[in-house]
Design a protein around this motif. Sequence first.
Motif, PDB file in Angstrom:
ATOM      1  N   ASN A 129       0.798  -1.237   0.000  1.00 12.11           N
ATOM      2  CA  ASN A 129       0.000   0.000   0.000  1.00 12.11           C
ATOM      3  C   ASN A 129       0.824   1.278   0.000  1.00 12.11           C
ATOM      4  O   ASN A 129       0.473   2.269   0.622  1.00 12.11           O
ATOM      5  CB  ASN A 129      -0.977   0.016   1.196  1.00 12.11           C
ATOM      6  CG  ASN A 129      -1.963  -1.126   1.092  1.00 12.11           C
ATOM      7  OD1 ASN A 129      -2.509  -1.369   0.009  1.00 12.11           O
ATOM      8  ND2 ASN A 129      -2.148  -1.846   2.179  1.00 12.11           N
ATOM      9  N   LYS A 130       1.962   1.224  -0.708  1.00 13.34           N
ATOM     10  CA  LYS A 130       2.764   2.446  -0.852  1.00 13.34           C
ATOM     11  C   LYS A 130       2.889   2.741  -2.336  1.00 13.34           C
ATOM     12  O   LYS A 130       3.165   1.843  -3.119  1.00 13.34           O
ATOM     13  CB  LYS A 130       4.157   2.236  -0.257  1.00 13.34           C
ATOM     14  CG  LYS A 130       4.147   2.274   1.244  1.00 13.34           C
ATOM     15  CD  LYS A 130       5.562   2.168   1.767  1.00 13.34           C
ATOM     16  CE  LYS A 130       5.549   1.810   3.237  1.00 13.34           C
ATOM     17  NZ  LYS A 130       6.509   0.746   3.545  1.00 13.34           N
ATOM     18  N   LYS A 131       2.715   4.003  -2.683  1.00 12.77           N
ATOM     19  CA  LYS A 131       2.856   4.349  -4.087  1.00 12.77           C
ATOM     20  C   LYS A 131       4.296   4.798  -4.335  1.00 12.77           C
ATOM     21  O   LYS A 131       4.704   5.856  -3.891  1.00 12.77           O
ATOM     22  CB  LYS A 131       1.869   5.445  -4.469  1.00 12.77           C
ATOM     23  CG  LYS A 131       1.774   5.557  -5.985  1.00 12.77           C
ATOM     24  CD  LYS A 131       0.763   6.554  -6.467  1.00 12.77           C
ATOM     25  CE  LYS A 131       0.948   6.940  -7.937  1.00 12.77           C
ATOM     26  NZ  LYS A 131       2.047   6.402  -8.685  1.00 12.77           N
ATOM     27  N   ARG A 132       5.038   3.955  -4.984  1.00 14.84           N
ATOM     28  CA  ARG A 132       6.421   4.323  -5.320  1.00 14.84           C
ATOM     29  C   ARG A 132       6.614   4.061  -6.802  1.00 14.84           C
ATOM     30  O   ARG A 132       6.510   2.923  -7.251  1.00 14.84           O
ATOM     31  CB  ARG A 132       7.401   3.495  -4.499  1.00 14.84           C
ATOM     32  CG  ARG A 132       7.391   3.849  -3.022  1.00 14.84           C
ATOM     33  CD  ARG A 132       8.630   3.302  -2.365  1.00 14.84           C
ATOM     34  NE  ARG A 132       8.694   3.702  -0.967  1.00 14.84           N
ATOM     35  CZ  ARG A 132       9.827   3.836  -0.299  1.00 14.84           C
ATOM     36  NH1 ARG A 132      10.988   3.577  -0.904  1.00 14.84           N
ATOM     37  NH2 ARG A 132       9.830   4.196   0.966  1.00 14.84           N
ATOM     38  N   SER A 133       6.912   5.108  -7.549  1.00 23.65           N
ATOM     39  CA  SER A 133       6.936   4.944  -9.007  1.00 23.65           C
ATOM     40  C   SER A 133       8.288   5.237  -9.633  1.00 23.65           C
ATOM     41  O   SER A 133       8.483   5.021 -10.815  1.00 23.65           O
ATOM     42  CB  SER A 133       5.884   5.859  -9.627  1.00 23.65           C
ATOM     43  OG  SER A 133       6.115   7.178  -9.178  1.00 23.65           O
ATOM     44  N   LYS A 134       9.232   5.733  -8.828  1.00 26.69           N
ATOM     45  CA  LYS A 134      10.548   6.094  -9.393  1.00 26.69           C
ATOM     46  C   LYS A 134      11.555   4.972  -9.224  1.00 26.69           C
ATOM     47  O   LYS A 134      11.514   4.223  -8.256  1.00 26.69           O
ATOM     48  CB  LYS A 134      11.092   7.306  -8.633  1.00 26.69           C
ATOM     49  CG  LYS A 134      10.899   8.626  -9.317  1.00 26.69           C
ATOM     50  CD  LYS A 134      11.846   9.677  -8.739  1.00 26.69           C
ATOM     51  CE  LYS A 134      11.533  11.036  -9.329  1.00 26.69           C
ATOM     52  NZ  LYS A 134      10.257  11.591  -8.891  1.00 26.69           N
ATOM     53  N   ILE A 135      12.487   4.926 -10.184  1.00 24.61           N
ATOM     54  CA  ILE A 135      13.622   4.010 -10.073  1.00 24.61           C
ATOM     55  C   ILE A 135      14.885   4.861 -10.167  1.00 24.61           C
ATOM     56  O   ILE A 135      14.947   5.776 -11.003  1.00 24.61           O
ATOM     57  CB  ILE A 135      13.664   2.988 -11.247  1.00 24.61           C
ATOM     58  CG1 ILE A 135      12.288   2.384 -11.539  1.00 24.61           C
ATOM     59  CG2 ILE A 135      14.724   1.929 -11.014  1.00 24.61           C
ATOM     60  CD1 ILE A 135      11.858   1.255 -10.670  1.00 24.61           C
ATOM     61  N   VAL A 136      15.866   4.573  -9.354  1.00 20.79           N
ATOM     62  CA  VAL A 136      17.167   5.248  -9.485  1.00 20.79           C
ATOM     63  C   VAL A 136      18.141   4.248 -10.094  1.00 20.79           C
ATOM     64  O   VAL A 136      18.115   3.055  -9.761  1.00 20.79           O
ATOM     65  CB  VAL A 136      17.680   5.770  -8.121  1.00 20.79           C
ATOM     66  CG1 VAL A 136      19.091   6.342  -8.256  1.00 20.79           C
ATOM     67  CG2 VAL A 136      16.734   6.837  -7.568  1.00 20.79           C
ATOM     68  N   ALA A 137      18.956   4.731 -11.014  1.00 15.68           N
ATOM     69  CA  ALA A 137      19.945   3.862 -11.665  1.00 15.68           C
ATOM     70  C   ALA A 137      21.262   4.609 -11.786  1.00 15.68           C
ATOM     71  O   ALA A 137      21.307   5.834 -11.621  1.00 15.68           O
ATOM     72  CB  ALA A 137      19.441   3.453 -13.046  1.00 15.68           C
ATOM     73  N   LEU A 138      22.318   3.869 -12.069  1.00 15.05           N
ATOM     74  CA  LEU A 138      23.631   4.500 -12.242  1.00 15.05           C
ATOM     75  C   LEU A 138      23.801   4.970 -13.686  1.00 15.05           C
ATOM     76  O   LEU A 138      23.393   4.281 -14.627  1.00 15.05           O
ATOM     77  CB  LEU A 138      24.759   3.521 -11.902  1.00 15.05           C
ATOM     78  CG  LEU A 138      24.962   3.163 -10.438  1.00 15.05           C
ATOM     79  CD1 LEU A 138      26.144   2.213 -10.307  1.00 15.05           C
ATOM     80  CD2 LEU A 138      25.190   4.409  -9.582  1.00 15.05           C
ATOM     81  N   GLU A 139      24.404   6.134 -13.830  1.00 13.96           N
ATOM     82  CA  GLU A 139      24.726   6.636 -15.172  1.00 13.96           C
ATOM     83  C   GLU A 139      25.582   5.601 -15.904  1.00 13.96           C
ATOM     84  O   GLU A 139      26.406   4.927 -15.287  1.00 13.96           O
ATOM     85  CB  GLU A 139      25.522   7.946 -15.067  1.00 13.96           C
ATOM     86  CG  GLU A 139      24.623   9.138 -14.818  1.00 13.96           C
ATOM     87  CD  GLU A 139      25.418  10.420 -14.590  1.00 13.96           C
ATOM     88  OE1 GLU A 139      26.656  10.416 -14.755  1.00 13.96           O
ATOM     89  OE2 GLU A 139      24.776  11.418 -14.216  1.00 13.96           O
ATOM     90  N   ASN A 140      25.387   5.536 -17.212  1.00 10.52           N
ATOM     91  CA  ASN A 140      26.165   4.620 -18.070  1.00 10.52           C
ATOM     92  C   ASN A 140      25.918   3.147 -17.796  1.00 10.52           C
ATOM     93  O   ASN A 140      26.638   2.297 -18.293  1.00 10.52           O
ATOM     94  CB  ASN A 140      27.673   4.852 -17.952  1.00 10.52           C
ATOM     95  CG  ASN A 140      28.035   6.288 -18.242  1.00 10.52           C
ATOM     96  OD1 ASN A 140      27.417   6.915 -19.091  1.00 10.52           O
ATOM     97  ND2 ASN A 140      28.995   6.811 -17.515  1.00 10.52           N
TER      98      ASN A 140
END
Length: 421
Positions: A129-140
């Motif tokens: 029941n948490k709205k989490r829509s972002k992903i973090v990734a490493l450049e390149n």
Amino acid sequence: MSLKTRDKKHLWHPLTQHQLHPEHIAITRAKEALLYDEQGNEYIDGIASWYTCMYGHCNSYITDKVHKQMQQLDHVVFTGFTHEPAVKLSEALIDILPSNQEKLFFSDNGSTAVDVAIKMALQYHFNNNKKRSKIVALENGFHGDTFGAMSVSGLSVYNGPFKDFSLDVVRIPVPNKQNFEKVKQQYIALLKHNDVAAFVYEPLVQGAAAMQMHEATLLQELLSISKQYDTLNIADEVMTGFGKTGKYFASQYLDTLPDIMCLSKSLTAGIGPMAITTTTQKVYDAFLSNDIAKGFFHGHTYSANPIVCTAALAAIELLKSNKIQDNIKTIIASHKAFNTRIKTHPKVSETRQLGVIFALDVNIVMERYGNLRNQLFSFFMQHGVCLRPLGNTIYILAPFVITKTQLQKIYKTIEAALDML
Ligand SMILES: *Cc1c(COP(=O)(O)O)cnc(C)c1O
């Protein structure tokens, strides 16, 4: 007509501009570290066919088992059914994976393993029941070519037509000693919004980014920050997995273990496509419910194909064997010795090594798929060595069964190539 000529009629090759590169070398057979073309020329497979055939091509220990399995059970639907190759593979894999990994989910290739990981992470939060829509990734970073995997990848020069169809991804620089405080603050600032579902990274070595390496301690700190914000760490070990870094998995160099891992490439020793996304009991438990919709509704037709599972199981047996472990040590020492003599070469700007992965940068600018790079590739092939430079980076990631003589031939050919440039 040669295969090379017949190829041109109907085939469309991956990552290829056919107008500039109409010809493809036809390989008719392969054994151990060698590829043979239709003219009978042999090439040392210095990149293990994109780091898949790590136990050597057509390894008879593996092919014998595969042959037996083919006569026993070829395929069965993996929804509602199970089979011995999958069960045995799960036990063998759990035995060598980072200790917190408990559950395995099958798919077909590295990209789908990443897509599965992303969907798992998004639904993990959704189910909680948490709205989490972002992903973090490493450049390149590079994580594959399907839409999800492409979205979290950083190599976008060739992805122009698709850039408006991406997931919500924020990229942070690969941490190094100079930028670390800044990267760390940037990461914390992102996580503070509590909308980051997952952090995706290739642990320690970014393969397609030309075998770029980063320090375990710095990545480690980012992973421990994720934990504070309940952001899931997704280790894409499609390239780094199965012994290449000197440990079974690169994640085993880190204290904070990943919540989700992606495996493919050498998982099946080159016998067939298959991938596994692994995760912890905690993530798995978030999908348990009397509500069917909280289950993970993702499934590929060929999930856990028994024949390919058999190959993967045999590959793990080989990986754990004294022979392969000794070979890994020998290759590591051999690369180290080569490094001491090549790192001061006037045309070399940097060298790096982790486990059996060795890379050197040539101090001449080369485009990723440019002419100079292609000349270099042709030079290697003419000398019987298959190495595919990534821009101005020449890397070696040969099968574990490569002989000392073959390794020396690779080194000598690289030195000759540098002299030619
Ligand atoms: C190759 C690779 C992928 C994609 O795998 P495919 O099987 O080509 O789809 C994903 N991640 C990493 C780190 C890779 O090296």
